[in-house]
Structures are given as C-alpha cells and as structure tokens.
Design an enzyme around this catalytic site. Structure first.
Site, PDB file in Angstrom:
ATOM      1  N   GLU B 320       0.835  -1.199   0.000  1.00  0.00           N
ATOM      2  CA  GLU B 320       0.000   0.000   0.000  1.00  0.00           C
ATOM      3  C   GLU B 320       0.874   1.255   0.000  1.00  0.00           C
ATOM      4  O   GLU B 320       0.480   2.292  -0.527  1.00  0.00           O
ATOM      5  CB  GLU B 320      -0.965  -0.002   1.199  1.00  0.00           C
ATOM      6  CG  GLU B 320      -2.123   0.975   1.016  1.00  0.00           C
ATOM      7  CD  GLU B 320      -3.172   0.894   2.122  1.00  0.00           C
ATOM      8  OE1 GLU B 320      -2.927   0.223   3.143  1.00  0.00           O
ATOM      9  OE2 GLU B 320      -4.232   1.530   1.969  1.00  0.00           O
ATOM     10  N   HIS B 351       7.533 -26.676   3.998  1.00  0.00           N
ATOM     11  CA  HIS B 351       6.885 -27.882   3.470  1.00  0.00           C
ATOM     12  C   HIS B 351       5.806 -27.523   2.457  1.00  0.00           C
ATOM     13  O   HIS B 351       5.050 -28.389   2.043  1.00  0.00           O
ATOM     14  CB  HIS B 351       6.259 -28.678   4.619  1.00  0.00           C
ATOM     15  CG  HIS B 351       7.263 -29.316   5.514  1.00  0.00           C
ATOM     16  ND1 HIS B 351       7.516 -30.666   5.493  1.00  0.00           N
ATOM     17  CD2 HIS B 351       8.113 -28.787   6.428  1.00  0.00           C
ATOM     18  CE1 HIS B 351       8.451 -30.949   6.389  1.00  0.00           C
ATOM     19  NE2 HIS B 351       8.830 -29.831   6.976  1.00  0.00           N
ATOM     20  N   LYS B 466     -13.971   1.384  -4.064  1.00  0.00           N
ATOM     21  CA  LYS B 466     -14.988   1.796  -3.086  1.00  0.00           C
ATOM     22  C   LYS B 466     -16.122   2.553  -3.766  1.00  0.00           C
ATOM     23  O   LYS B 466     -17.297   2.327  -3.485  1.00  0.00           O
ATOM     24  CB  LYS B 466     -14.362   2.736  -2.029  1.00  0.00           C
ATOM     25  CG  LYS B 466     -13.528   2.069  -0.973  1.00  0.00           C
ATOM     26  CD  LYS B 466     -13.188   3.102   0.125  1.00  0.00           C
ATOM     27  CE  LYS B 466     -11.979   2.647   0.920  1.00  0.00           C
ATOM     28  NZ  LYS B 466     -11.570   3.651   1.935  1.00  0.00           N
TER      29      LYS B 466
END
Lengths: 491, 491
Positions: B320, B351, B466
């Site tokens: 960001e 793993h 948004k």
C-alpha cells in the site's frame, strides 16, 4: 501452431464492450456447481478460439484419463523419480474400496471417541488443507474443537496446549512418510507430558500414515488410519489426513457431502468442451495470463470470511505442484512456470495491498471467488441492502475498476486499468460446494501442469533444505563451535 | 552515476567464499536490537560500496529528517493530495503530548473496564497491524480476550459473536475517517443486537478516530480515543488503533515496552552509516534485488510461530505504501515499484511453497527473520538439541541451500542455487524487540519509497473500487434489474 497465442494482441479492456452483457454471456464456463465468468479477461473471440483448441492439440484429456486409469504419471522420464500413480481422486470415489473402508472406520471411531478436543499434528500438506477446509465448514455445528500443531517452533505447541486439557484430548499425528522431523519431535514431547501426568499416552494417540511406514506402529498408537502412497501431501485433504479430523469435528454427514462435492467436480474433468469444464478453462486462462502475458503473480481473492485460510492451501497446491524448472522429459524448461501465489480474504484485502493491484507496476493472473447466497444468520439489511449484497457489490466493483480504470487530470488519482480478472461464482458456501471448489482448484493445477509439461506431483525442491538442516544440527551438537553458525545464530 | 548499479555484475553465490566467515563478518548491519546479515546476498565489495553511497547521493537523510521535523511530506507536487505531515513516529515518542495523553487515558480506561471480552471492529490499517502484534505478544499473560471483525461478510461477525457474550463485551470501533462502510454496517448491527437484549449499547461502545470525524460522537460512544490525521492507517499500530486494544489485553507495562522498542529503532533511522542503520541497509538491499535485479516478489520469512500474521501486515505496509506508478513529482515512473509481498510462518512454509522458492523460475527479494533465544516453556531437548535449535538450524540451512544449490546427475534433483536471501536476527521475541522489529520494517518501507521517488503515505489506489461498489449497490436497490449484476451475482 502451438505458440500462436504469443502473437495475439490481448483484448484491451478499455473498449466499450468490456461491460457488455453479450460479452459476459459468451465468456462463461459452467458446471452444475461452478460458473467461471471470464468477460473481464483480456481475450476476444480469436484468442478464446485458440485457448479452446489447446486441450485437444496438447492431448490434455488423454493425460487426465491416465490419472483416472491409475497409470504411473508421477514420473520424470529417464531419471529416478517417485514413479507412481496419482490417486487423490479415488479418495472421494464412492466405489473405491480402500478409502471407503477408512471412511467407515473413521466414522465408527468418531462415534466412540471419548475426547472433546482434537489436536492435529501435521505440517505442509498434512496441515494447510485440513485447516482451510475446517474453517470453510465452520458454519456447521461442531462436535469437537480442533487445534493444529504445524511447526517445529515450541511456541506453536505451547499455544495449543494452553487451549486444551491433555486428559480430554486426542492427538492425530499425520505424516505420510512417517518420518517428518516436526512430527517426531512433537510426538516425543507429548509422550513426555502424558508420562509426567501418569496417563498412558497411547490411548490419546492415533495416526494417519501409509501402510508399513515407521509410524505404522500399534505400540505407539491406539488406532492407525491409512492413506495410499499415491496421494500427494498437498492433494491429501480428502484422504484420511483431512477426513479423520473433519469427521471428528463436523460428523459424518457434513464430511460425506464435502467428499461428494469433490467427486462431482472430478466427474467434470474429462468433459471435452472447456465451456462445460471450468477447471480446464481456469487453467487455460492461467496459462494465457501467466505464461503468455507474463503475469508475475497469481491472486486468489475469496469473498468469504470462512475461506480465509484457503489461499494458503492453494499457495501450496499451485507452487509446490508447478513451481519447477524441469519438464517430465527431464529437460530444463524454457518457460516461466508457476509464479507467486497470494491472497487473503476480502474485503479486508481491498483496504490493504489492493493499492498495488490497482496502481502498481506488476501484472496478475487473478481469480475472484464468490457466492450468490449467504447462510449467515446476521445477514441484516441496512440502507436497503444486506451485508452479503454489500460484500458482492464490492466483488463485482473490483473487477470493473481493474478493467476500466479511471481517467483524471491528476496522475495520482488516475487508474490505468486494463487489468484482467475472472470471477468464479457458486450458489452458496455449503459442504458440497466447498468440496467442489477444492477439486476445481486441484483440477486446474493438474491441467496447468499439463500445459507447462511438468510433473505436478513430486516435490524434490523441499528436500535439500531438510538435508542441510540436519547438517547444521550435527554441527550444533559438536563441542567445537562452527564459526558461521555462532556468528549468525548466537547473540 | 545514479544508475551505475545497473552495470554491476551480481556476485555469484556459487563461489567458494559464500560460506566464508570473513564475508559474513563484513556483510553485517547492526543496531542494539537488530543484526541484518547479508552475506547471502549477490553482492561483493564494489556493489556494497555503491549501495552504501546511495543515501548521501540521494539525500535520503534529509528526507527522513523532514519527517522527524513534521514537514508536509505526504504530498504530490503540483497536484491535489493529502498534503500533510507523517507522524506515526510521534506515537511512540515519550515527549509527544498528544499521544502520551491518550496512552494514559487508555491505561486508566483499561483499569476500570468491567468487560472481559474485547471486539475490535476495524479493517485494513485498523486491523492487520493490531492482529499481528496481538499474536506477536501472545506469550505474555492476557487480561482479556480480543476478537476481530474486519470484513463486511456477515460470517465474520457471526463467528466472533459465537465466541463472546454481548453483556461481557467491549466493542472498539476503529476508523480514522469515521466513515468506513464496513465499520458503519457493523455498528448498526451491534446496536440492533443490544437493543433486542434491552441493554444500552453505548456502555459497550468506544471508538478510535480523528478529532471531529463523523464518529467523534459522544451520543454513540461512551469513550472516544483519538489518533492524529497525519498517522496513516498502515502505520497506525502504535497509535490508539493498536495501543488501546493491546493495553486492554496485555496491560500497560507490556505495551509501553513495545512502544519503547519501536522508538529505539526510530532513533537509529538517522544514523548515517548504513552498517549501523539496519532499516536503511534493508531498503538498499530491497532496491538492489527488486529494482535493479528485477525480483518478482518479496518474501518475508519469520521463523517464529507468534509472528504468523505479521507478513499480512507487512504485505499491506509495503504494497500500500510503495505499490504505485506515480512519483512525488506527479510523473509516471519508469521503474518497477513494489513487487508482490508474501510469506507465512516457517517451518510450515518450508513444506509448502518452498518447492517453488528453490526450484521455480522467479526471483525473490527475501528477508528471513529469526530469534537467537526462545521463551517457550516446552522448548524440550531431544537427540541433543532443543526444538528452538532445530527451528534455527532450518533457518540457516535454507539460506545456505538457496545460495549454494546442489549439482546432481538428475535434473529433477538439481538445485541451480545462486538465490539470494538475508537474515535478520534479534536476541529473543519480547515486547521491546517486537516494537523494534515493527519500526524496522516501517523504516525500511519509507527508505525504499525514497529510493523509488514515491510518496509512501497516501493510498489513492483503494478509492476507485470503493466508489464503484457504491454504484453497484445503488443499482441493486433499483427495482429494474441490471443485466450484468444479475448475470454474475445471481444464481
């Protein structure tokens, strides 16, 4: 012929018809469970036609058929390799005797199990999938609480022991090979703790392993559940590795539904038309974005809180399967293979690293995962829409924003746009659909591996670190100090 | 001069002196808290000299000094922008009146607070840091349990409500702007739930916001805690956003130690010699790997279970802050900026996706984070080494394996090697050191932004999504169905 995709001009998502409904009706692949919308991808009809021709041209269905037929596909030709079949799809096949027997045994065991807590001791493939699916099913009532020890760091163990009482706890030690360092160390620790309490440890210990592994030992474990050697760790959620803990937690009915869903997707994998085979279409689009257009990363964006650990599982599934440099013929490949896989849970992520997804300088292969309906009891309506509608409005808005961008006079509020994504929708997040979703991404991984010419089923890349860790440990034991170890690891 | 790094030949880690102790003694940057070992990076003395000359050449210290001096550095020259100072470092400055007053208020509030559960309702910058540090401190005893609602998905809320009893719960609504959709929706929902129970909601509600925001409202909240507008969300863990919930959970003493640690790192950021300024050295090496050598990803690999959420916070912090395309002068940059950031918790990750880290086809900028000592009470010894020693043996072995690789006759078990990494070690994971570690990565982010010429403090890239989500929501409310919305979001 095969590289003609390289010479196609990608569709520019700034064009007017990006939001056209006819485009989105056309660019859709669907099964009964899954709708993969790819109208926000940088493709047009010509590129789609190229992609749709690839499965036949590259014999992808023959390769998938070999897996169903139990052929030895986990192999590198001309070199020593694991050399075995790939049988995770048998785990959810209702006609498979080996696994059906184990499922019945697990169900019976669960009904008689007197313990209220379950601790799963497993790492990597014996952890991430089970943890992800365990959370994915969390809307169902639980019979027992499950905790996970997946790390050699003793703080992991200490943390879990703070949540359970040992006398009420069942430990499931999960190791396909039966020799994993982390599992053995934790087994020793738990033996010691039970001994101190004067309780027989064996009553509290069961394991999941392959027949005749070092852990196939009825002196240590009161019950032993089996998986087949031909099920790879990262494909093992539907084997006893995942099924035993999940049955103990959610009961037989929910888990059988989950297995049925996975099987239902498996049954679509040989469908010849990619528009009816979403896993295959997903793989073709991953190939287009990553291998042809050069995306640096693969973003999986689930719009569902319960799927918050699923991306970690897919990170392993994709990167351990196809993050390789050698083809099935033992040649170093000239292609970029699996890129970096990441993702968390939306909409939290939208407030986090999405800055870089919208305005950064890298390319992504991006799959959004959403559900049309919510099962939540607190899905309240305010301002005339429900919380779930608000969630899904965000889902769609992101794909639109990424594709179309925004022109302004201020470069800092300009969005270049032309960033592709596709949207995978299901009706709702129930056990059946969760199984179908898991098998979808397993299928996509396998098809993507076929397209890269890679063996998606071994993992030689994790071995060297394990071996060198043993070397470092040996040096730590020696009375003569190793200068590099002291310099870096001692304060 | 400035691009001479581009014409340097990277050090080949296959060379014999890669493991030489003199190399590792030389390539070390350290403060009292942090040792950054970079002997496994692809650098030699010439490249190091170039890197060390960059801070003065690019006026990095003057830029950092401007932040300490409260200058308006969050700005894009010639265009409308946030136009303000950057003051997160003041949050932990013992001489800062604004924040010290809030810390005292939070301490007093915590002492008198009758509730045993705390729910933090916050998203992105108001969630990830607090959650990460909350887990990072989890070896300390807790006074209260904390839960997090960070998503518009109602399942998040439902899940948390399943763990708390409303009459015993304090809700902290965190929103710097006071207008976040997710926070408002959850506030409405909680009001409704308390009303149904016949309990006055206000007694259970406090908030953290900026003075005079829409949430600065004593009718809704029984107490209001303030942060300054000049503290960015992703830099706000040491403001009331993080400090209030952390004090409620761990008490004043632990949290003050954490703040002191952050302040101690801040005090190293103006140190002119990068070898005594690990945050700056870390940024220079990130620039070398990412911007010069073109690494596609940044891997943060903490060898500590308690840091298992820290990478999500750093993903936000890095991506960001620096995942942008426009420089501070309002020009589109020619450089690749922040790449993809990922990582989880080791050794589980070893793993998992480490297959691709060792044998895949991408380049990484990789920082391993480890601790010399363990505070765990179950750090047992078996086979002559403790669990923590086994953990750290793995840590060192991975860097050695990545650098040196392995030659074999089988291409599939061949490791090309020559993959760089650096190792950040601290003495142990206590509150002070966790603060120092957080501030280290904040400092690294800021210096990396300076090197890219970017404003690391705004986040315009999250705005378009948004806004478009609101548009989609409006269309959902309309009786006339939108065909694209119906096609994708309805089953």
């Amino acid at each position: 012929m095969k590289n003609r995709l390289l010479f196609r001009t990608p569709f520019d998502l700034h064009q007017n018809d990006t939001l056209d409904i006819e485009r989105h009706k056309r660019f859709l692949s669907k099964s009964k469970m899954i709708r993969l919308h790819y109208g926000f991808e940088k493709i047009d009809e010509t590129i789609e036609a190229d992609l749709l021709s690839m499965p036949l041209e590259h014999h992808l269905f023959e390769k998938m058929q070999e897996i169903f037929d139990g052929k030895v596909v986990n192999a590198i030709h001309g070199y020593p390799s694991e050399n075995r079949a790939v049988s995770h799809m048998k785990c959810r096949d209702p006609y498979d005797e080996f696994n059906q027997k184990e499922i019945k045994k697990a169900t019976q065991f669960s009904k008689n199990c007197p313990f209220k807590h379950v601790v799963v001791v497993g790492i990597g493939g014996s952890n991430l999938g089970t943890e992800a699916i365990h959370l994915g099913l969390s809307r169902y009532p639980k019979n027992r609480e499950i905790y996970f020890i997946a790390n050699i760091d003793p703080r992991n163990t200490e943390d879990v022991l703070g949540h359970v009482s040992l006398k009420d706890t069942l430990f499931i030690f999960c190791s396909k090979s039966g020799g994993t360092l982390e599992i053995q160390s934790n087994l020793e620790l738990m033996k010691e703790l039970y001994q101190k309490m004067g309780i027989e440890a064996k009553k509290h210990f069961v394991c999941v392993t392959t027949p005749k592994s070092p852990m196939d030992d009825s002196k240590t474990f009161s019950d032993i559940f089996y998986m087949e050697d031909s099920v790879g760790g990262r494909y093992s959620v539907t084997s006893m590795i995942g099924v035993l803990p999940l049955i103990l937690c959610y009961g037989e009915e929910v888990v059988i539904d989950f297995l049925k869903g996975a099987h239902a997707t498996d049954m679509t994998l040989l469908e010849k038309d990619p528009k009816k085979n979403p896993a295959l279409m997903d793989a073709l689009l991953a190939y287009w974005n990553s291998t042809v257009l050069g995306a640096e990363g693969t973003l999986i964006a689930p719009y569902a809180y319960d799927l918050r650990r699923l991306t970690s599982h897919f990170q392993q599934l994709f990167m351990e399967s196809n993050g390789k440099s050698v083809t099935k013929d033992g040649q170093f490949t000239l292609k970029k293979t699996q890129n970096i896989v990441f993702g968390g849970v939306l909409t939290n992520d939208q407030h986090s690293y999405y800055q870089a997804v919208h305005q950064g300088t890298f390319h992504l292969d991006m799959t959004v995962v959403g559900f049309c309906e919510s099962h939540s009891k607190v899905n309240i309506e305010n301002d005339h829409t429900t919380l779930h509608q608000k969630l899904n409005a965000n889902l769609l808005a992101q794909s639109i924003a990424l594709a179309t961008g925004q022109k302004t006079d201020n470069p800092n509020t300009t969005f270049i746009g032309n960033r592709p994504s596709r949207i995978l929708m299901m009706e709702s997040l129930n056990a059946f659909n969760l199984g179908a979703l898991l098998a979808h991404f397993e299928g996509r991984t396998i098809y993507f591996g076929f397209l890269l010419g890679i063996n998606s089923f071994d993992q030689e890349g994790v071995q060297l670190g394990k071996r060198l860790a043993k070397d470092v440990l040996e040096k730590m034991k020696s009375p003569k100090k190793d200068p590099l170890i002291s310099h870096i690891l001692e304060w």
